[in-house]
Structures are given as structure tokens and as C-alpha cells.
Design a protein around this motif. Sequence first.
Motif, PDB file in Angstrom:
ATOM      1  N   GLU A  96      44.084  41.214  46.010  1.00 38.52           N
ATOM      2  CA  GLU A  96      45.535  41.010  46.192  1.00 38.52           C
ATOM      3  C   GLU A  96      46.336  42.155  45.583  1.00 38.52           C
ATOM      4  O   GLU A  96      47.557  42.091  45.500  1.00 38.52           O
ATOM      5  CB  GLU A  96      45.964  39.693  45.518  1.00 38.52           C
ATOM      6  CG  GLU A  96      45.459  38.456  46.215  1.00 38.52           C
ATOM      7  CD  GLU A  96      46.225  38.155  47.505  1.00 38.52           C
ATOM      8  OE1 GLU A  96      45.565  37.835  48.517  1.00 38.52           O
ATOM      9  OE2 GLU A  96      47.454  38.268  47.514  1.00 38.52           O
ATOM     10  N   LEU A  97      45.643  43.185  45.087  1.00 40.69           N
ATOM     11  CA  LEU A  97      46.403  44.330  44.543  1.00 40.69           C
ATOM     12  C   LEU A  97      45.883  45.583  45.237  1.00 40.69           C
ATOM     13  O   LEU A  97      44.780  46.047  44.953  1.00 40.69           O
ATOM     14  CB  LEU A  97      46.206  44.453  43.024  1.00 40.69           C
ATOM     15  CG  LEU A  97      47.145  45.469  42.355  1.00 40.69           C
ATOM     16  CD1 LEU A  97      48.508  44.826  42.070  1.00 40.69           C
ATOM     17  CD2 LEU A  97      46.565  46.027  41.049  1.00 40.69           C
ATOM     18  N   GLU A 146      46.350  51.456  45.591  1.00 44.15           N
ATOM     19  CA  GLU A 146      47.315  52.497  45.182  1.00 44.15           C
ATOM     20  C   GLU A 146      48.167  52.028  43.991  1.00 44.15           C
ATOM     21  O   GLU A 146      48.730  52.822  43.245  1.00 44.15           O
ATOM     22  CB  GLU A 146      48.210  52.959  46.332  1.00 44.15           C
ATOM     23  CG  GLU A 146      49.270  51.986  46.816  1.00 44.15           C
ATOM     24  CD  GLU A 146      48.826  51.200  48.041  1.00 44.15           C
ATOM     25  OE1 GLU A 146      47.608  51.155  48.297  1.00 44.15           O
ATOM     26  OE2 GLU A 146      49.712  50.636  48.705  1.00 44.15           O
ATOM     27  N   TYR A 147      48.174  50.705  43.766  1.00 43.55           N
ATOM     28  CA  TYR A 147      48.968  50.204  42.615  1.00 43.55           C
ATOM     29  C   TYR A 147      48.365  50.677  41.295  1.00 43.55           C
ATOM     30  O   TYR A 147      49.028  50.740  40.283  1.00 43.55           O
ATOM     31  CB  TYR A 147      49.029  48.675  42.637  1.00 43.55           C
ATOM     32  CG  TYR A 147      50.175  48.138  43.461  1.00 43.55           C
ATOM     33  CD1 TYR A 147      50.175  48.263  44.853  1.00 43.55           C
ATOM     34  CD2 TYR A 147      51.284  47.541  42.866  1.00 43.55           C
ATOM     35  CE1 TYR A 147      51.222  47.777  45.620  1.00 43.55           C
ATOM     36  CE2 TYR A 147      52.335  47.041  43.614  1.00 43.55           C
ATOM     37  CZ  TYR A 147      52.299  47.173  44.991  1.00 43.55           C
ATOM     38  OH  TYR A 147      53.352  46.705  45.747  1.00 43.55           O
ATOM     39  N   MET A 148      47.064  50.993  41.305  1.00 51.96           N
ATOM     40  CA  MET A 148      46.436  51.472  40.051  1.00 51.96           C
ATOM     41  C   MET A 148      47.142  52.743  39.581  1.00 51.96           C
ATOM     42  O   MET A 148      47.201  53.052  38.402  1.00 51.96           O
ATOM     43  CB  MET A 148      44.949  51.785  40.266  1.00 51.96           C
ATOM     44  CG  MET A 148      44.138  50.629  40.765  1.00 51.96           C
ATOM     45  SD  MET A 148      44.162  49.225  39.638  1.00 51.96           S
ATOM     46  CE  MET A 148      42.905  49.677  38.508  1.00 51.96           C
ATOM     47  N   TYR A 149      47.703  53.494  40.568  1.00 52.14           N
ATOM     48  CA  TYR A 149      48.351  54.784  40.236  1.00 52.14           C
ATOM     49  C   TYR A 149      49.877  54.621  40.248  1.00 52.14           C
ATOM     50  O   TYR A 149      50.599  55.409  39.679  1.00 52.14           O
ATOM     51  CB  TYR A 149      47.921  55.868  41.250  1.00 52.14           C
ATOM     52  CG  TYR A 149      46.428  55.838  41.490  1.00 52.14           C
ATOM     53  CD1 TYR A 149      45.888  55.249  42.639  1.00 52.14           C
ATOM     54  CD2 TYR A 149      45.542  56.302  40.506  1.00 52.14           C
ATOM     55  CE1 TYR A 149      44.521  55.170  42.830  1.00 52.14           C
ATOM     56  CE2 TYR A 149      44.165  56.222  40.693  1.00 52.14           C
ATOM     57  CZ  TYR A 149      43.663  55.648  41.851  1.00 52.14           C
ATOM     58  OH  TYR A 149      42.308  55.535  42.027  1.00 52.14           O
ATOM     59  N   LYS A 150      50.359  53.556  40.907  1.00 49.47           N
ATOM     60  CA  LYS A 150      51.818  53.344  41.024  1.00 49.47           C
ATOM     61  C   LYS A 150      52.374  52.602  39.810  1.00 49.47           C
ATOM     62  O   LYS A 150      53.476  52.845  39.360  1.00 49.47           O
ATOM     63  CB  LYS A 150      52.122  52.505  42.277  1.00 49.47           C
ATOM     64  CG  LYS A 150      52.577  53.316  43.489  1.00 49.47           C
ATOM     65  CD  LYS A 150      52.655  52.489  44.765  1.00 49.47           C
ATOM     66  CE  LYS A 150      53.779  51.455  44.772  1.00 49.47           C
ATOM     67  NZ  LYS A 150      53.827  50.739  46.083  1.00 49.47           N
ATOM     68  N   LEU A 151      51.599  51.622  39.316  1.00 44.72           N
ATOM     69  CA  LEU A 151      52.104  50.817  38.185  1.00 44.72           C
ATOM     70  C   LEU A 151      52.041  51.657  36.912  1.00 44.72           C
ATOM     71  O   LEU A 151      50.992  52.199  36.565  1.00 44.72           O
ATOM     72  CB  LEU A 151      51.262  49.546  38.020  1.00 44.72           C
ATOM     73  CG  LEU A 151      51.399  48.493  39.125  1.00 44.72           C
ATOM     74  CD1 LEU A 151      50.443  47.334  38.877  1.00 44.72           C
ATOM     75  CD2 LEU A 151      52.827  47.974  39.227  1.00 44.72           C
ATOM     76  N   VAL A 152      53.185  51.805  36.251  1.00 45.18           N
ATOM     77  CA  VAL A 152      53.213  52.573  35.002  1.00 45.18           C
ATOM     78  C   VAL A 152      53.860  51.734  33.910  1.00 45.18           C
ATOM     79  O   VAL A 152      54.680  50.854  34.187  1.00 45.18           O
ATOM     80  CB  VAL A 152      54.019  53.903  35.141  1.00 45.18           C
ATOM     81  CG1 VAL A 152      53.255  54.946  35.901  1.00 45.18           C
ATOM     82  CG2 VAL A 152      55.372  53.660  35.755  1.00 45.18           C
ATOM     83  N   ASP A 153      53.477  52.028  32.665  1.00 45.75           N
ATOM     84  CA  ASP A 153      54.095  51.304  31.548  1.00 45.75           C
ATOM     85  C   ASP A 153      55.312  52.099  31.056  1.00 45.75           C
ATOM     86  O   ASP A 153      55.678  53.113  31.654  1.00 45.75           O
ATOM     87  CB  ASP A 153      53.077  51.067  30.432  1.00 45.75           C
ATOM     88  CG  ASP A 153      52.631  52.374  29.769  1.00 45.75           C
ATOM     89  OD1 ASP A 153      51.671  52.339  28.978  1.00 45.75           O
ATOM     90  OD2 ASP A 153      53.243  53.437  30.046  1.00 45.75           O
ATOM     91  N   LEU A 156      47.244  40.860  36.873  1.00 51.46           N
ATOM     92  CA  LEU A 156      46.647  42.096  37.418  1.00 51.46           C
ATOM     93  C   LEU A 156      45.150  41.912  37.638  1.00 51.46           C
ATOM     94  O   LEU A 156      44.615  42.238  38.698  1.00 51.46           O
ATOM     95  CB  LEU A 156      46.899  43.278  36.479  1.00 51.46           C
ATOM     96  CG  LEU A 156      48.303  43.881  36.513  1.00 51.46           C
ATOM     97  CD1 LEU A 156      48.436  45.000  35.494  1.00 51.46           C
ATOM     98  CD2 LEU A 156      48.623  44.361  37.918  1.00 51.46           C
ATOM     99  N   GLY A 157      44.459  41.337  36.668  1.00 56.08           N
ATOM    100  CA  GLY A 157      43.001  41.201  36.775  1.00 56.08           C
ATOM    101  C   GLY A 157      42.596  40.319  37.943  1.00 56.08           C
ATOM    102  O   GLY A 157      41.745  40.686  38.765  1.00 56.08           O
ATOM    103  N   GLU A 168      34.103  52.411  39.389  1.00 55.96           N
ATOM    104  CA  GLU A 168      34.794  52.791  40.623  1.00 55.96           C
ATOM    105  C   GLU A 168      35.574  51.601  41.189  1.00 55.96           C
ATOM    106  O   GLU A 168      35.064  50.458  41.157  1.00 55.96           O
ATOM    107  CB  GLU A 168      33.749  53.227  41.677  1.00 55.96           C
ATOM    108  CG  GLU A 168      33.142  54.599  41.392  1.00 55.96           C
ATOM    109  CD  GLU A 168      34.233  55.647  41.150  1.00 55.96           C
ATOM    110  OE1 GLU A 168      34.154  56.322  40.092  1.00 55.96           O
ATOM    111  OE2 GLU A 168      35.196  55.736  41.958  1.00 55.96           O
ATOM    112  N   LEU A 169      36.752  51.864  41.723  1.00 58.25           N
ATOM    113  CA  LEU A 169      37.576  50.784  42.265  1.00 58.25           C
ATOM    114  C   LEU A 169      36.862  50.076  43.422  1.00 58.25           C
ATOM    115  O   LEU A 169      37.133  48.915  43.703  1.00 58.25           O
ATOM    116  CB  LEU A 169      38.931  51.336  42.731  1.00 58.25           C
ATOM    117  CG  LEU A 169      39.840  51.811  41.585  1.00 58.25           C
ATOM    118  CD1 LEU A 169      41.159  52.312  42.144  1.00 58.25           C
ATOM    119  CD2 LEU A 169      40.071  50.681  40.574  1.00 58.25           C
TER     120      LEU A 169
END
Length: 424
Positions: A156-157, A160-167, A148-149, A185-186
Amino acid sequence: PAHHPATTHPLAPKINLERVLSELKTLATHSDLTPPAVQRVVYTSSDLSARTYLQRIISEANLAIHEDVVGNLFAVWRGSSSSQSRAVATGSHIDAIPHSGMYDGVLGVLGGLEAIRSLKEAGFTPSRDVHLIMFTSEEPTRFGIGCLGSRVLSAELPHEYMYKLVDSNGTTLDEARKAAGFTKELSEAILPDDTYSAFVELHIEQADSLERSSTHIGAVTSIAAPAQAAVRFSGSGGHAGALPMAERHDPGLAGAELALEVEKAALDGQSNYSVATTGRFEVFPGAVNSVPRTATLELDVRNVELEERNEMLTRIRDSATKIAERRGVRLEFNVTNADAPADCNKHIVEMVAQAAQESGLSYSRLVSRAYHDSLFMARKFPTGMIFVPCRGGVSHRPDDLERIVIRITFIRSLANFRLPFCHI
Ligand code: HGY
Ligand code: MN
Ligand code: MN
Ligand code: MN
């Protein structure tokens, strides 16, 4: 860029092996499990305490530290003429999957720190800035996608994946990063293309070819293409005693069939770089006297050739569809990531080989079957990897007590390391 003439530094940096080994052992205690088993999942307390420890020993080496939007940590060794040239970087990760060992990733972070410290202590000053990077969440454990980092900083990410990826608790990556104190900030996430003239990652081989051939150093030429898929079969379930076999639509058995098809897809692959694994397989409700209602599987499919990897993935998806139809169960098949392989920069591969040779180390060129943060750093910067043997090729197991010999010559070769674009 012209090759710099081979120079041997008048230095003889002395690595402090005791220091590194004690740091490796100390870092391993920042874990949810009792050593030698290690578990350090991104942003959990063991990860955060490990980061605090790492920051302390990096600050003691007088390196400036900054962290980015997801907690990628950058330790900077200022060069003498850094304004005229791009920095070079090394690094890896310290997060660890459940029941793994103490060297995966960590060796590249602490080995890089020791290389910098021993060069500093020998009085060497690089012309360029040298960065040591600790990448956040290289392992897919918490959010289902690895690296991820390095994906975030190499663009490469998609954001919107910051809000889509969930644990598993439904916490998004964005919530988790902010709860861990990474609130930038992103828009600040992505590294400019000219940040690094070269990136080199030190890592254990996680396979046994170096050890089997008693070779000291692996100069990695390319990094395999990983893909992951989340699969769910759903059926009606029912009472294990009362439901006649002829009326059953058992998703657990569909999953079992698919797991065997996953294996077959890899075995039928042309090259032995085709690998496919059903790493997670859970049935619900998981009661001995209940016919499963759902079966969820997580698949990991890889090859160094993108075509072959994609063919395997397609074949597995087709098998899942046929199995679901035949067994009368519903199928959800989601490919979470299907990354392309990366070629390491040819100059850097040659530099690793040359440095090993000059240091009297045997070396071989080889492919990395595991993926690494270098897979994504290579999307933006000239990238290479240095592998060291690990005993029996063991990794992702607590007994990865490989013989860690951070060779003095590896450090010296770093000192003599003439990257094609710079002379550190
Ligand atoms: O799975 C891998 O290749 C890496 O160890 N995350
Ligand atoms: Mn790993
Ligand atoms: Mn690793
Ligand atoms: Mn890695």
C-alpha cells in the motif's frame, strides 16, 4: 472452510502477569521522555534500543526473528505441520507519539508475546506457524504518514515514497531505514498474498465505550478511514507595530479560521464518527512583534464511511481556498493520505465473540475510530482486532495508565482460538 469443532484444550496456559507488566514498564523506559510520558519515534535511539530489548525477550522465548526492508520485525513460532497450512499472525507497534503513554501498540506486541510464551510453557504446539509482528512506524510523527511498515508489506506504499517521504531534517525514509541498518532490497518488501490465513491485533480501545459499559472485550468490526492534509498559508508578514491593520494579509489568522472550519465540518457531519482535528499549527517567524509570514497546519480527518470522510475533506479544502482568497494569502493544500476504511473478517469477528463468550468474558462488537496496522493487513489478509478497555478511554497521553489486565481468559481463548482457516 468448515468450522473446527469447538475443542477445549486440556491446557490451562498460565499467563505470567508480573512478567508482562515488568516488560511493559521496561519498554516504557526506552523513551525520549521521563515516564509516564513516552516518546519513541521511528529509527531514533529510543526506538532502536526498544527494538533491541524486544528482540532479547523474544529470543529468550526461542522464537526465530527476521526483519524486513523497513524493520518490521517477525518472531516465528514454528508449527508442527506448517508446510501444509498458512501461518496465523498477531502483533502491533511499539513506536509512540510525543507525550503519549505506555500501552498504545505495545500491549499488542507484549500481549501477543505473552500469549505465545504461556502456550509454549503449557506444552502446546500449534499446527501452523504463529507469527508475532512488530510493525515499524505506525505513528505518523516522523514521516507524516502512519502505518508505514504495514503499508510497505501490504503493497500500500508505492516504492517512490521511500524517497519522497522526508522528516523535518530532510532525511528520506530510505536514508533513515538504511541508517538504522535495514538495507534489504525494496523488491523483498511485499508479503505474498498467501502468507497469513488470519491476522489478529490486540489493542487498547483508545475510547471509553468498553469501560463505560463495563465490557471486557471489543470485537472490532471495522476500522475508520483516516486522511491527513498538510496546509500552508503564506502572506507578506511585517512589523507588528508599523503595519496598519487594513494593510495586513495575515496567514496566521487564515489558519485560525481554517481550524474552526475543520471543527465545523466534523460537527456538521451526519454521524458521530465524523472527526476532524488540527493537530499541528505553527506560525513563522513566531515572534511576538511580527505579523506571521506563514502558518502551517496538519489536519486529521476521519470517518468510518469513506463518502462522508471525503465530503468533509472536500469541504475543508474549499473553505481553505475561500479563506485564502478573502484574506489575500497564498494557499498550499496537500492531502498526504486518504485511506479507505477496512472491514474486519466476519469469521474472525465471530471467533473473537465466541472466544470471549467461552471464556466468560462480556464482549461487544464495535468500530475502531483509531487506525491501526490492521487497516493495512486487512488489505491482504483476513484480519480482526481485539480491544481491551482503557481507563477513561485515555490514550495518546502520558496518563493512559489504564488498568491493564491481560486476562488469563484472553490467553486461554487464544489457545482455544479456532480461526476459521486454522486451528492454532
Ligand atoms: O492515529 C491513530 O489512530 C493511531 O493511533 N496512529
Ligand atoms: Mn497511536
Ligand atoms: Mn496504536
Ligand atoms: Mn495502531
